[in-house]
Design an enzyme around this catalytic site. Structure first.
Site, PDB file in Angstrom:
ATOM      1  N   GLU A 162      37.082  -1.950 -45.269  1.00 21.23           N
ATOM      2  CA  GLU A 162      37.632  -1.067 -44.195  1.00 21.23           C
ATOM      3  C   GLU A 162      36.730  -0.416 -43.269  1.00 21.23           C
ATOM      4  O   GLU A 162      35.532  -0.318 -44.017  1.00 21.23           O
ATOM      5  CB  GLU A 162      38.472   0.015 -45.103  1.00 21.23           C
ATOM      6  CG  GLU A 162      39.606  -0.485 -45.905  1.00 21.23           C
ATOM      7  CD  GLU A 162      40.211   0.661 -46.602  1.00 21.23           C
ATOM      8  OE1 GLU A 162      39.861   1.768 -46.556  1.00 21.23           O
ATOM      9  OE2 GLU A 162      41.336   0.090 -47.376  1.00 21.23           O
ATOM     10  N   ASP A 202      40.529  -7.916 -51.415  1.00 17.48           N
ATOM     11  CA  ASP A 202      40.168  -6.583 -50.856  1.00 17.48           C
ATOM     12  C   ASP A 202      38.847  -6.202 -51.420  1.00 17.48           C
ATOM     13  O   ASP A 202      38.800  -6.038 -52.849  1.00 17.48           O
ATOM     14  CB  ASP A 202      41.372  -5.632 -51.125  1.00 17.48           C
ATOM     15  CG  ASP A 202      41.554  -4.629 -49.965  1.00 17.48           C
ATOM     16  OD1 ASP A 202      40.478  -4.650 -48.902  1.00 17.48           O
ATOM     17  OD2 ASP A 202      42.632  -4.028 -49.975  1.00 17.48           O
ATOM     18  N   SER A 244      45.763  -1.673 -52.712  1.00 18.87           N
ATOM     19  CA  SER A 244      46.833  -0.939 -52.871  1.00 18.87           C
ATOM     20  C   SER A 244      47.487  -1.146 -54.458  1.00 18.87           C
ATOM     21  O   SER A 244      48.365  -0.312 -54.841  1.00 18.87           O
ATOM     22  CB  SER A 244      48.107  -1.276 -51.850  1.00 18.87           C
ATOM     23  OG  SER A 244      48.033  -2.715 -51.900  1.00 18.87           O
ATOM     24  N   GLU A 294      46.161  -0.305 -39.289  1.00 20.55           N
ATOM     25  CA  GLU A 294      47.091   0.229 -39.955  1.00 20.55           C
ATOM     26  C   GLU A 294      47.372   1.694 -39.338  1.00 20.55           C
ATOM     27  O   GLU A 294      46.502   2.415 -39.194  1.00 20.55           O
ATOM     28  CB  GLU A 294      46.727   0.459 -41.284  1.00 20.55           C
ATOM     29  CG  GLU A 294      47.657   1.268 -42.178  1.00 20.55           C
ATOM     30  CD  GLU A 294      47.376   1.146 -43.784  1.00 20.55           C
ATOM     31  OE1 GLU A 294      46.478   0.360 -44.179  1.00 20.55           O
ATOM     32  OE2 GLU A 294      48.043   1.944 -44.612  1.00 20.55           O
TER      33      GLU A 294
HETATM   34  O1  KIV Z   1      45.305  -2.626 -49.911  1.00 24.60           O
HETATM   35  C1  KIV Z   1      46.450  -2.926 -49.360  1.00 24.60           C
HETATM   36  O2  KIV Z   1      47.434  -3.511 -49.678  1.00 24.60           O
HETATM   37  C2  KIV Z   1      46.145  -2.986 -47.657  1.00 24.60           C
HETATM   38  C3  KIV Z   1      47.120  -3.068 -46.848  1.00 24.60           C
HETATM   39  C4  KIV Z   1      48.100  -1.795 -46.798  1.00 24.60           C
HETATM   40  C5  KIV Z   1      47.068  -3.529 -45.519  1.00 24.60           C
HETATM   41  O3  KIV Z   1      44.857  -2.854 -47.274  1.00 24.60           O
END
Ligand code: KIV
Length: 291
Positions: A140, A109, A67, A207
């Site tokens: 994901e 992530d 994000s 989510e």
């Molecule tokens: O990238 C992110 O911040 C996320 C959250 C919204 C869970 O995947």
């Protein structure tokens, strides 16, 4: 008279109260929290200073989320974020956490394009995030990702999965909308969630999934801790994008967010209020923040 820090151009400050010692968050500790019904508090972080403040506020897990593409880089989606950028921000967050208690569990992530090609590519990308200091990686989707999760876990890499609204596939999903509303979609989510637990995922972000479905999935997964965002209060924990929690944004605020700066004396106070609200089950409120 209270002790003060040395004078700065901004004046003197009362010395901060020493932090009560906290045990480092680890997978066994997350399992213990789950078993005694203590909610897991997660927040996103992208830099050292906010990460240090979050650690001080008692946040359990920090997600260095892609994000950052939207909130730090001003992109329209997370799709353009690179692995190199994720490693850079993970290193920054980890440095910040180590300056305070160093107890937070850090999740990096895997960005779009860094794990879709092959399971080997996923291991290389996950290794880069772990070498940057993350304890766990997030990716994901269900379906084909289940075997990738198994491949990573078998190689000693803790994995957080992510179902429901998966922002990296926003174009395929047709926009940022609630997932799992139809019976067929709900069944698919249940199947994917169980398969991800069986593959060894120990966390699962849900989510924008209807609250009742998220609560049901949570009950079915005793070894994989569901972390909700816009999915109601029946999950094992909650996550918010830090900027949403602080009430700052470039576009629209999602309905599931809450501005914890309201009534707070500063960022530390707002983050502490978020931690308390989640731990005490006051946030999210299903009537306001969920579907
Ligand atoms: O990238 C992110 O911040 C996320 C959250 C919204 C869970 O995947």
């Amino acid at each position: 008279m209270s002790e003060t820090t040395p004078g700065t151009p901004y004046g003197t400050l009362p010395a901060a109260a020493p932090l009560p010692p906290r045990k480092p968050v680890s997978l066994p500790r997350l399992q213990e929290m789950r078993e005694r019904g203590e909610k897991i508090v997660m927040l996103t972080a992208y830099d050292a200073t906010f990460a240090a403040v979050a650690d001080q506020a008692g946040v359990d897990c920090l997600l260095v989320g892609d994000s950052l593409g939207m909130v730090c880089q001003g992109r329209p989606s997370t799709v353009g974020v690179t692995l190199q950028e994720m490693c850079y921000h993970t290193e920054c967050v980890v440095r910040g956490v180590r300056r305070v208690q160093g107890t937070v569990w850090v999740i990096g992530d895997l960005p779009f394009g860094s794990y879709q090609e092959s399971r080997e590519q996923a291991v290389r990308s996950a290794a880069a995030l772990l070498q940057a200091g993350a304890h766990m990686v997030k990716l994901e989707g269900g379906g084909w990702t289940i075997e990738t999760v198994r491949f990573l876990v078998e190689r000693g890499i803790p994995v957080c999965a992510h179902l429901g609204l998966t922002p990296q596939t926003v174009h395929a999903l047709g926009g940022y909308r609630v997932q799992g509303r139809s019976d067929a979609q709900a069944q698919q989510l249940r199947r994917d969630a169980l398969a991800l637990q069986d593959a060894g995922a120990t966390m699962l972000v849900l989510e924008m999934v209807p609250a009742a479905l998220a609560a049901e999935i949570t009950q079915q997964l005793p070894r994989c801790h569901t972390i909700g965002i816009g999915s109601g209060n029946g999950t094992a924990g909650q996550v918010l994008v830090m900027h949403d929690m602080l009430g700052i944004h470039l576009g629209r605020t999602p309905r599931f967010a809450h501005n914890f700066m309201h009534g707070a004396s500063g960022v530390l106070d707002a983050m502490s209020a978020y931690v308390r609200a989640v731990k005490e089950g006051r946030f999210p409120d299903n009537a306001v923040h969920a579907w």
